[in-house]
Structures are given as C-alpha cells and as structure tokens.
Design a protein around this motif. Structure first.
Motif, PDB file in Angstrom:
ATOM      1  N   PRO A  26      31.375   2.833   4.146  1.00 32.87           N
ATOM      2  CA  PRO A  26      32.449   3.190   5.070  1.00 32.87           C
ATOM      3  C   PRO A  26      32.595   4.701   5.188  1.00 32.87           C
ATOM      4  O   PRO A  26      32.392   5.431   4.218  1.00 32.87           O
ATOM      5  CB  PRO A  26      33.686   2.586   4.420  1.00 32.87           C
ATOM      6  CG  PRO A  26      33.357   2.551   2.972  1.00 32.87           C
ATOM      7  CD  PRO A  26      31.872   2.332   2.878  1.00 32.87           C
ATOM      8  N   TYR A  27      32.929   5.138   6.372  1.00 32.75           N
ATOM      9  CA  TYR A  27      33.183   6.559   6.608  1.00 32.75           C
ATOM     10  C   TYR A  27      34.340   7.007   5.728  1.00 32.75           C
ATOM     11  O   TYR A  27      35.383   6.357   5.681  1.00 32.75           O
ATOM     12  CB  TYR A  27      33.501   6.801   8.081  1.00 32.75           C
ATOM     13  CG  TYR A  27      33.879   8.229   8.377  1.00 32.75           C
ATOM     14  CD1 TYR A  27      32.901   9.220   8.418  1.00 32.75           C
ATOM     15  CD2 TYR A  27      35.201   8.585   8.560  1.00 32.75           C
ATOM     16  CE1 TYR A  27      33.241  10.536   8.661  1.00 32.75           C
ATOM     17  CE2 TYR A  27      35.550   9.899   8.806  1.00 32.75           C
ATOM     18  CZ  TYR A  27      34.567  10.871   8.849  1.00 32.75           C
ATOM     19  OH  TYR A  27      34.903  12.175   9.076  1.00 32.75           O
ATOM     20  N   ALA A  28      34.152   8.099   5.028  1.00 30.63           N
ATOM     21  CA  ALA A  28      35.181   8.718   4.184  1.00 30.63           C
ATOM     22  C   ALA A  28      35.756   7.745   3.148  1.00 30.63           C
ATOM     23  O   ALA A  28      36.895   7.873   2.728  1.00 30.63           O
ATOM     24  CB  ALA A  28      36.298   9.295   5.051  1.00 30.63           C
ATOM     25  N   ALA A  29      34.952   6.765   2.739  1.00 33.10           N
ATOM     26  CA  ALA A  29      35.355   5.766   1.736  1.00 33.10           C
ATOM     27  C   ALA A  29      36.580   4.972   2.171  1.00 33.10           C
ATOM     28  O   ALA A  29      37.308   4.436   1.348  1.00 33.10           O
ATOM     29  CB  ALA A  29      35.581   6.414   0.376  1.00 33.10           C
ATOM     30  N   ALA A  30      36.805   4.876   3.474  1.00 32.84           N
ATOM     31  CA  ALA A  30      37.960   4.153   4.007  1.00 32.84           C
ATOM     32  C   ALA A  30      37.659   2.659   4.004  1.00 32.84           C
ATOM     33  O   ALA A  30      37.106   2.118   4.959  1.00 32.84           O
ATOM     34  CB  ALA A  30      38.290   4.645   5.409  1.00 32.84           C
ATOM     35  N   ILE A  31      38.004   2.010   2.911  1.00 32.55           N
ATOM     36  CA  ILE A  31      37.742   0.580   2.796  1.00 32.55           C
ATOM     37  C   ILE A  31      38.884  -0.064   2.013  1.00 32.55           C
ATOM     38  O   ILE A  31      39.441   0.537   1.098  1.00 32.55           O
ATOM     39  CB  ILE A  31      36.366   0.317   2.129  1.00 32.55           C
ATOM     40  CG1 ILE A  31      35.953  -1.145   2.290  1.00 32.55           C
ATOM     41  CG2 ILE A  31      36.352   0.779   0.697  1.00 32.55           C
ATOM     42  CD1 ILE A  31      34.492  -1.409   1.974  1.00 32.55           C
ATOM     43  N   ASP A  32      39.238  -1.258   2.434  1.00 33.64           N
ATOM     44  CA  ASP A  32      40.254  -2.020   1.721  1.00 33.64           C
ATOM     45  C   ASP A  32      39.751  -3.458   1.608  1.00 33.64           C
ATOM     46  O   ASP A  32      38.625  -3.767   2.014  1.00 33.64           O
ATOM     47  CB  ASP A  32      41.608  -1.933   2.429  1.00 33.64           C
ATOM     48  CG  ASP A  32      41.578  -2.438   3.871  1.00 33.64           C
ATOM     49  OD1 ASP A  32      40.637  -3.179   4.251  1.00 33.64           O
ATOM     50  OD2 ASP A  32      42.498  -2.097   4.641  1.00 33.64           O
ATOM     51  N   GLU A  33      40.554  -4.344   1.062  1.00 31.93           N
ATOM     52  CA  GLU A  33      40.120  -5.739   0.845  1.00 31.93           C
ATOM     53  C   GLU A  33      39.766  -6.440   2.155  1.00 31.93           C
ATOM     54  O   GLU A  33      38.835  -7.230   2.210  1.00 31.93           O
ATOM     55  CB  GLU A  33      41.182  -6.516   0.080  1.00 31.93           C
ATOM     56  CG  GLU A  33      41.307  -6.087  -1.369  1.00 31.93           C
ATOM     57  CD  GLU A  33      39.972  -6.128  -2.123  1.00 31.93           C
ATOM     58  OE1 GLU A  33      39.220  -7.103  -1.998  1.00 31.93           O
ATOM     59  OE2 GLU A  33      39.673  -5.149  -2.834  1.00 31.93           O
ATOM     60  N   ARG A  34      40.502  -6.147   3.213  1.00 28.07           N
ATOM     61  CA  ARG A  34      40.209  -6.769   4.510  1.00 28.07           C
ATOM     62  C   ARG A  34      38.829  -6.359   4.995  1.00 28.07           C
ATOM     63  O   ARG A  34      38.022  -7.193   5.401  1.00 28.07           O
ATOM     64  CB  ARG A  34      41.275  -6.358   5.539  1.00 28.07           C
ATOM     65  CG  ARG A  34      41.073  -6.948   6.926  1.00 28.07           C
ATOM     66  CD  ARG A  34      42.083  -6.349   7.909  1.00 28.07           C
ATOM     67  NE  ARG A  34      41.900  -4.922   8.077  1.00 28.07           N
ATOM     68  CZ  ARG A  34      41.013  -4.373   8.925  1.00 28.07           C
ATOM     69  NH1 ARG A  34      40.247  -5.136   9.671  1.00 28.07           N
ATOM     70  NH2 ARG A  34      40.903  -3.071   9.028  1.00 28.07           N
ATOM     71  N   VAL A  35      38.531  -5.074   4.925  1.00 23.56           N
ATOM     72  CA  VAL A  35      37.228  -4.582   5.365  1.00 23.56           C
ATOM     73  C   VAL A  35      36.121  -5.131   4.472  1.00 23.56           C
ATOM     74  O   VAL A  35      35.078  -5.566   4.961  1.00 23.56           O
ATOM     75  CB  VAL A  35      37.209  -3.037   5.395  1.00 23.56           C
ATOM     76  CG1 VAL A  35      35.818  -2.507   5.691  1.00 23.56           C
ATOM     77  CG2 VAL A  35      38.224  -2.528   6.417  1.00 23.56           C
ATOM     78  N   ARG A  36      36.345  -5.134   3.153  1.00 25.38           N
ATOM     79  CA  ARG A  36      35.345  -5.704   2.240  1.00 25.38           C
ATOM     80  C   ARG A  36      35.032  -7.149   2.602  1.00 25.38           C
ATOM     81  O   ARG A  36      33.879  -7.565   2.576  1.00 25.38           O
ATOM     82  CB  ARG A  36      35.831  -5.630   0.791  1.00 25.38           C
ATOM     83  CG  ARG A  36      35.632  -4.308   0.133  1.00 25.38           C
ATOM     84  CD  ARG A  36      35.985  -4.386  -1.371  1.00 25.38           C
ATOM     85  NE  ARG A  36      36.133  -3.066  -1.902  1.00 25.38           N
ATOM     86  CZ  ARG A  36      37.245  -2.345  -1.880  1.00 25.38           C
ATOM     87  NH1 ARG A  36      38.341  -2.831  -1.347  1.00 25.38           N
ATOM     88  NH2 ARG A  36      37.275  -1.131  -2.378  1.00 25.38           N
ATOM     89  N   ALA A  37      36.055  -7.912   2.920  1.00 20.67           N
ATOM     90  CA  ALA A  37      35.867  -9.322   3.255  1.00 20.67           C
ATOM     91  C   ALA A  37      35.046  -9.478   4.543  1.00 20.67           C
ATOM     92  O   ALA A  37      34.140 -10.308   4.610  1.00 20.67           O
ATOM     93  CB  ALA A  37      37.217 -10.026   3.392  1.00 20.67           C
TER      94      ALA A  37
END
Length: 121
Positions: A26-37
């Motif tokens: 992810p750009y700029a480490a912008a990731i959360d559980e929704r994105v991971r899923a």
C-alpha cells in the motif's frame, strides 16, 4: 478497491507480458483490516516494510539513511527505499554501497519478497 487491483494487474501484465507478482504494497503503508481483507480475497499478500529509511525526505543524506537501516534492521526486515525522489541518487544511492557492505559483513543475505515468504526448510 478490488476493481482497481484487477485493473492494475491487467495493465501490468499487458505492459510486461508477464503475470504480476501476487503481493500488494500500500502507498505510504496506508492499510487497515478492511484493505487487508480485500487484498487477500483478490489473492494478494499484503507486504509492507519494517524499516523506514526516510530517504524520500528533501533533506535526506546518505549517512542518515545508512544509520536508520543499520540501527533498525533484523532478520526478515524489509527496508523501504525510494528511487524516484529528487535527491534519491545522493541519499539512497549514496547509502546503498555502505549498507550492502555492512549487512554482508554481518552475514545478512538479500532476498526477494517471494524468497522471503517461502516456508522454512
């Protein structure tokens, strides 16, 4: 997001003539559980760095990049490096020869992400 991943994979495959690696950073480490899923559902492995070098900052210098890597690296580290910033040649490019020499002297080995995620033998 799933549509964007599919479109990006199609464009990359078209441009390179090869299938895409099934990893996602992810750009700029912008990731959360929704994105991971979503990423996992699409068959990608989310991969982020564990050592930020700050080499993309306008005032970054090679010695600082080198110090941040050497002070924070450990087995399995993924080091974030930039090649597309105005001072990348001086900051990142200037640091890499020393970083590589020092890490090899400490018996580190450089591997690709696909190598890193292989099961241990």
């Amino acid at each position: 997001m799933a549509h964007d991943l599919q479109d990006a994979a199609t464009a990359i495959e078209h441009a390179t003539g090869a299938p895409v690696a099934r990893s996602f950073t992810p750009y700029a480490a912008a990731i959360d559980e929704r994105v991971r899923a979503i990423v996992a559902t699409e068959g990608y492995l989310p991969v982020t760095w564990t050592v930020s070098t700050a080499d993309d900052k306008p005032d970054a210098i090679a010695d600082g990049v080198c110090d941040r890597i050497m002070d924070n690296v450990e087995d399995g580290s993924i080091v974030e490096l930039h090649l597309d910033e105005q001072n990348s040649e001086a900051s990142t490019g200037g640091a890499l020869p020393q970083v590589i020499t020092d890490l090899r002297a400490q018996r580190y080995h450089f591997v690709t992400i696909p190598d890193l995620i292989q099961p241990c033998s």
